[in-house]
Motif scaffolding. Structure first.
Motif, PDB file in Angstrom:
ATOM      1  N   UNK A  44      19.687 -15.826 -27.112  1.00 52.56           N
ATOM      2  CA  UNK A  44      21.115 -15.829 -27.430  1.00 52.56           C
ATOM      3  C   UNK A  44      21.928 -16.103 -26.166  1.00 52.56           C
ATOM      4  N   UNK A  45      23.054 -16.789 -26.336  1.00 54.78           N
ATOM      5  CA  UNK A  45      23.980 -17.012 -25.220  1.00 54.78           C
ATOM      6  C   UNK A  45      25.391 -17.067 -25.778  1.00 54.78           C
ATOM      7  N   UNK A  46      26.364 -17.065 -24.870  1.00 56.07           N
ATOM      8  CA  UNK A  46      27.759 -17.166 -25.323  1.00 56.07           C
ATOM      9  C   UNK A  46      28.370 -18.482 -24.865  1.00 56.07           C
ATOM     10  N   UNK A  47      28.413 -18.731 -23.555  1.00 56.25           N
ATOM     11  CA  UNK A  47      29.038 -19.973 -23.069  1.00 56.25           C
ATOM     12  C   UNK A  47      28.101 -20.827 -22.223  1.00 56.25           C
ATOM     13  N   UNK A  48      27.080 -20.236 -21.657  1.00 52.49           N
ATOM     14  CA  UNK A  48      26.217 -20.949 -20.714  1.00 52.49           C
ATOM     15  C   UNK A  48      25.026 -21.602 -21.435  1.00 52.49           C
ATOM     16  N   UNK A  49      25.326 -22.736 -22.088  1.00 50.13           N
ATOM     17  CA  UNK A  49      24.274 -23.402 -22.856  1.00 50.13           C
ATOM     18  C   UNK A  49      23.164 -23.922 -21.955  1.00 50.13           C
ATOM     19  N   UNK A  50      23.559 -24.436 -20.772  1.00 50.88           N
ATOM     20  CA  UNK A  50      22.543 -24.985 -19.859  1.00 50.88           C
ATOM     21  C   UNK A  50      21.579 -23.876 -19.427  1.00 50.88           C
ATOM     22  N   UNK A  51      22.144 -22.694 -19.153  1.00 53.30           N
ATOM     23  CA  UNK A  51      21.295 -21.553 -18.767  1.00 53.30           C
ATOM     24  C   UNK A  51      20.354 -21.166 -19.887  1.00 53.30           C
ATOM     25  N   UNK A  52      20.879 -21.170 -21.119  1.00 50.20           N
ATOM     26  CA  UNK A  52      20.045 -20.805 -22.272  1.00 50.20           C
ATOM     27  C   UNK A  52      18.924 -21.824 -22.466  1.00 50.20           C
ATOM     28  N   UNK A  53      19.252 -23.105 -22.254  1.00 50.02           N
ATOM     29  CA  UNK A  53      18.224 -24.148 -22.412  1.00 50.02           C
ATOM     30  C   UNK A  53      17.131 -23.996 -21.351  1.00 50.02           C
ATOM     31  N   UNK A  54      17.555 -23.575 -20.155  1.00 48.43           N
ATOM     32  CA  UNK A  54      16.568 -23.357 -19.086  1.00 48.43           C
ATOM     33  C   UNK A  54      15.645 -22.184 -19.442  1.00 48.43           C
ATOM     34  N   UNK A  55      16.259 -21.111 -19.964  1.00 47.88           N
ATOM     35  CA  UNK A  55      15.435 -19.968 -20.419  1.00 47.88           C
ATOM     36  C   UNK A  55      14.460 -20.430 -21.490  1.00 47.88           C
ATOM     37  N   UNK A  56      14.979 -21.222 -22.447  1.00 45.91           N
ATOM     38  CA  UNK A  56      14.127 -21.690 -23.553  1.00 45.91           C
ATOM     39  C   UNK A  56      12.952 -22.504 -23.015  1.00 45.91           C
ATOM     40  N   UNK A  57      13.225 -23.349 -22.029  1.00 47.42           N
ATOM     41  CA  UNK A  57      12.151 -24.184 -21.458  1.00 47.42           C
ATOM     42  C   UNK A  57      11.088 -23.293 -20.808  1.00 47.42           C
ATOM     43  N   UNK A  58      11.525 -22.261 -20.114  1.00 44.78           N
ATOM     44  CA  UNK A  58      10.546 -21.378 -19.458  1.00 44.78           C
ATOM     45  C   UNK A  58       9.748 -20.581 -20.489  1.00 44.78           C
ATOM     46  N   UNK A  59      10.445 -20.143 -21.544  1.00 44.50           N
ATOM     47  CA  UNK A  59       9.772 -19.432 -22.638  1.00 44.50           C
ATOM     48  C   UNK A  59       8.695 -20.335 -23.245  1.00 44.50           C
ATOM     49  N   UNK A  60       9.054 -21.598 -23.457  1.00 46.20           N
ATOM     50  CA  UNK A  60       8.118 -22.516 -24.120  1.00 46.20           C
ATOM     51  C   UNK A  60       6.947 -22.885 -23.208  1.00 46.20           C
ATOM     52  N   UNK A  61       7.155 -22.759 -21.887  1.00 50.52           N
ATOM     53  CA  UNK A  61       6.044 -23.056 -20.970  1.00 50.52           C
ATOM     54  C   UNK A  61       4.904 -22.050 -21.135  1.00 50.52           C
ATOM     55  N   UNK A  62       5.193 -20.909 -21.776  1.00 47.86           N
ATOM     56  CA  UNK A  62       4.132 -19.924 -22.046  1.00 47.86           C
ATOM     57  C   UNK A  62       3.575 -20.071 -23.465  1.00 47.86           C
ATOM     58  N   UNK A  63       3.997 -21.138 -24.147  1.00 49.46           N
ATOM     59  CA  UNK A  63       3.450 -21.399 -25.487  1.00 49.46           C
ATOM     60  C   UNK A  63       4.246 -20.745 -26.609  1.00 49.46           C
ATOM     61  N   UNK A  64       5.333 -20.065 -26.285  1.00 49.42           N
ATOM     62  CA  UNK A  64       6.159 -19.439 -27.324  1.00 49.42           C
ATOM     63  C   UNK A  64       7.186 -20.452 -27.827  1.00 49.42           C
ATOM     64  N   UNK A  65       7.686 -20.193 -29.021  1.00 47.19           N
ATOM     65  CA  UNK A  65       8.755 -21.049 -29.547  1.00 47.19           C
ATOM     66  C   UNK A  65      10.091 -20.388 -29.236  1.00 47.19           C
ATOM     67  N   UNK A  66      11.034 -21.146 -28.699  1.00 45.54           N
ATOM     68  CA  UNK A  66      12.356 -20.586 -28.390  1.00 45.54           C
ATOM     69  C   UNK A  66      13.377 -21.117 -29.388  1.00 45.54           C
ATOM     70  N   UNK A  67      14.216 -20.216 -29.880  1.00 45.54           N
ATOM     71  CA  UNK A  67      15.294 -20.598 -30.800  1.00 45.54           C
ATOM     72  C   UNK A  67      16.599 -20.232 -30.114  1.00 45.54           C
ATOM     73  N   UNK A  68      17.498 -21.194 -29.969  1.00 47.77           N
ATOM     74  CA  UNK A  68      18.776 -20.915 -29.300  1.00 47.77           C
ATOM     75  C   UNK A  68      19.819 -20.485 -30.318  1.00 47.77           C
ATOM     76  N   UNK A  69      20.684 -19.572 -29.923  1.00 44.91           N
ATOM     77  CA  UNK A  69      21.799 -19.201 -30.806  1.00 44.91           C
ATOM     78  C   UNK A  69      23.000 -18.799 -29.954  1.00 44.91           C
ATOM     79  N   UNK A  70      24.134 -19.434 -30.263  1.00 37.97           N
ATOM     80  CA  UNK A  70      25.368 -19.167 -29.527  1.00 37.97           C
ATOM     81  C   UNK A  70      26.236 -18.211 -30.346  1.00 37.97           C
ATOM     82  N   UNK A  71      26.719 -17.151 -29.731  1.00 41.87           N
ATOM     83  CA  UNK A  71      27.607 -16.230 -30.447  1.00 41.87           C
ATOM     84  C   UNK A  71      28.385 -15.398 -29.442  1.00 41.87           C
ATOM     85  N   UNK A  72      29.669 -15.229 -29.731  1.00 40.02           N
ATOM     86  CA  UNK A  72      30.502 -14.343 -28.911  1.00 40.02           C
ATOM     87  C   UNK A  72      30.485 -12.963 -29.580  1.00 40.02           C
ATOM     88  N   UNK A  73      29.936 -11.999 -28.912  1.00 35.78           N
ATOM     89  CA  UNK A  73      29.745 -10.689 -29.552  1.00 35.78           C
ATOM     90  C   UNK A  73      31.043  -9.925 -29.783  1.00 35.78           C
TER      91      UNK A  73
END
Ligand SMILES: NC(=O)c1ccc[n+]([C@@H]2O[C@H](COP(=O)([O-])OP(=O)(O)OC[C@H]3O[C@@H](n4cnc5c(N)ncnc54)[C@H](OP(=O)(O)O)[C@@H]3O)[C@@H](O)[C@H]2O)c1
Length: 273
Positions: A44-73
Motif C-alpha cells: 500500500x502507498x499514498x503518494x509515492x508510487x515510484x517508491x511502492x513500485x521499487x518495493x514491489x520489485x524487491x518483493x518480486x525478486x524473492x518470488x512473491x507476487x506484489x499487488x499495489x494499492x493507493x489509498x489515503x487513510x
C-alpha cells in the motif's frame, strides 16, 4: 507431538498487507515478509508510487507476487477501497500490518504549525488506522474458513507513554500511545479469532534519522543499550515474528524494538554536565 496452537503447518504468513510500504519501515516489512516466503503481498502507498513500485520489485525478486494499492487513510472511501481490494486480490489474508503514518518531520510538512501537524497525525495514524482496522476485522470475522488466527500488527513508538520533550514528543506521544492502547483493546475484542499486537520502535534510522545533526545521532546511540540506531529491518523482523504462527500464543502485547532503553548514567557524563 501435536501442535497445541491448532494452526496450519505454514508458520509464516502467505498473504500479507503492509500499509505505508512505499518507504522506510513499511518497505522493509514487505521485503522481509517476501524473504520469509510470503506468496502474495499488498504494497500500500499514498503518494509515492515510484517508491511502492521499487518495493514491489524487491518483493518480486524473492518470488512473491506484489499487488499495489493507493489509498489515503484519512479518507473513508479510500479505506473502504483498500480493504475491499486487499480481500478480493489476496483472497485470504494472514497478516495485516498497520504501518502507514504521516511524516511531519521532513519535507514540506516539517514547516507546518504544531496544530496542523497534530491534526494530520490524528487523521491518518490514529483515526484512519482505527477505522481501517475495524473494516479488516469485520472481513475476517465474516470469513468462516479461517484455518488459523490471522494477525494484525500496529506500529507505535517506544517513548509515547514514557515522555519526550519538545514538539515531536507532544505530537507523536499522544497519537502513538493511543494506537498502542487501541491494539490492546482490540485484542480483547477479537480473541481468539484474531491476534492483535503492536511493535514500538525506538530510534530507527529512516528519512529523519538520516539527516539529523550530531546531537541527535549521539542521543539515539546513547539511549539504546545496544549503542546504535535501529534499522527498518530490525523492526521488520519483529513484525514478521508477530505475524507468524511462531507467536501464536502472543496477543495484546506491545513489543519494544529499540535495542533496550538505556537507563544507565555513565560516569563520563557526570563530568560533562
Ligand atoms: N522512523 C522511526 O524512527 C519511527 C519510530 C517510531 C514509530 N515510527 C512509525 O513507523 C511508521 C513508519 O515510519 P517510517 O519512518 O518508515 O515513515 P515513512 O518512510 O515516512 O513511511 C510512511 C508511510 O506512510 C504512508 N502514508 C503517509 N501518509 C499517508 C496517508 N495519508 N494515507 C496513507 N498512507 C500514508 C507513506 O506513503 P507515501 O509516501 O506513498 O505517501 C509511507 O508509505 C510510521 O507509523 C511512524 O510513525 C517510526
Amino acid at each position: 507431538m501435536p501442535d497445541p496452537s491448532g494452526t496450519s503447518p505454514t508458520k509464516l504468513p502467505r498473504h500479507a498487507v503492509i500499509t505505508g510500504a512505499s518507504s522506510g519501515i513499511g518497505k522493509a516489512i514487505a521485503i522481509e515478509m517476501a524473504r520469509h516466503g510470503a506468496h502474495r503481498i499488498l504494497v500500500h502507498y499514498c503518494s509515492n508510487q515510484a517508491g511502492a513500485e521499487q518495493t514491489a520489485a524487491e518483493v518480486e525478486s524473492f518470488g512473491a507476487q506484489a499487488v499495489l494499492c493507493k489509498a489515503d487513510l484519512s479518507i473513508s472511501d479510500d479505506r473502504d477501497f483498500l480493504v475491499h481490494d486487499a480481500f478480493s486480490k489476496l483472497e485470504t489474508i494472514d497478516a495485516w500490518v498497520n504501518n502507514a503514518g504521516v511524516d511531519v518531520l521532513t519535507g514540506d510538512t516539517a514547516s507546518l504549525e504544531f496544530e496542523e501537524k497534530l491534526e494530520r497525525l490524528v487523521a491518518v495514524d490514529l483515526l484512519g488506522t482505527i477505522s481501517l482496522s475495524r473494516l479488516v476485522v469485520d472481513y475476517w470475522l465474516r470469513q468462516t474458513d479461517c484455518q488459523s488466527a490471522p494477525a494484525i500488527i500496529f506500529i507505535g513508538w517506544d517513548q509515547a507513554t514514557e515522555g519526550m520533550e519538545g514538539e515531536a514528543g507532544e505530537m507523536f506521544g499522544p497519537v502513538k500511545a493511543a494506537v498502542m492502547a487501541y491494539a490492546k483493546n482490540l485484542a480483547q475484542s477479537v480473541a481468539p479469532r484474531i491476534r492483535v499486537n503492536a511493535v514500538a520502535p525506538g530510534w530507527i534510522r529512516t528519512a529523519w534519522g538520516s539527516e539529523v545533526d550530531g546531537y541527535w545521532d549521539r542521543r539515539a546511540k546513547h539511549q539504546s543499550l545496544m549503542r546504535r540506531w535501529g534499522t527498518p529491518e530490525d523492526v521488520a523482523r519483529a513484525v514478521v515474528f508477530l505475524s507468524s504462527a511462531e507467536s501464536s500464543f502472543v496477543t495484546g502485547q506491545v513489543l519494544e524494538v529499540n535495542g533496550g532503553w538505556n537507563r544507565r548514567y555513565e560516569r563520563d557524563e557526570d563530568s560533562s554536565s
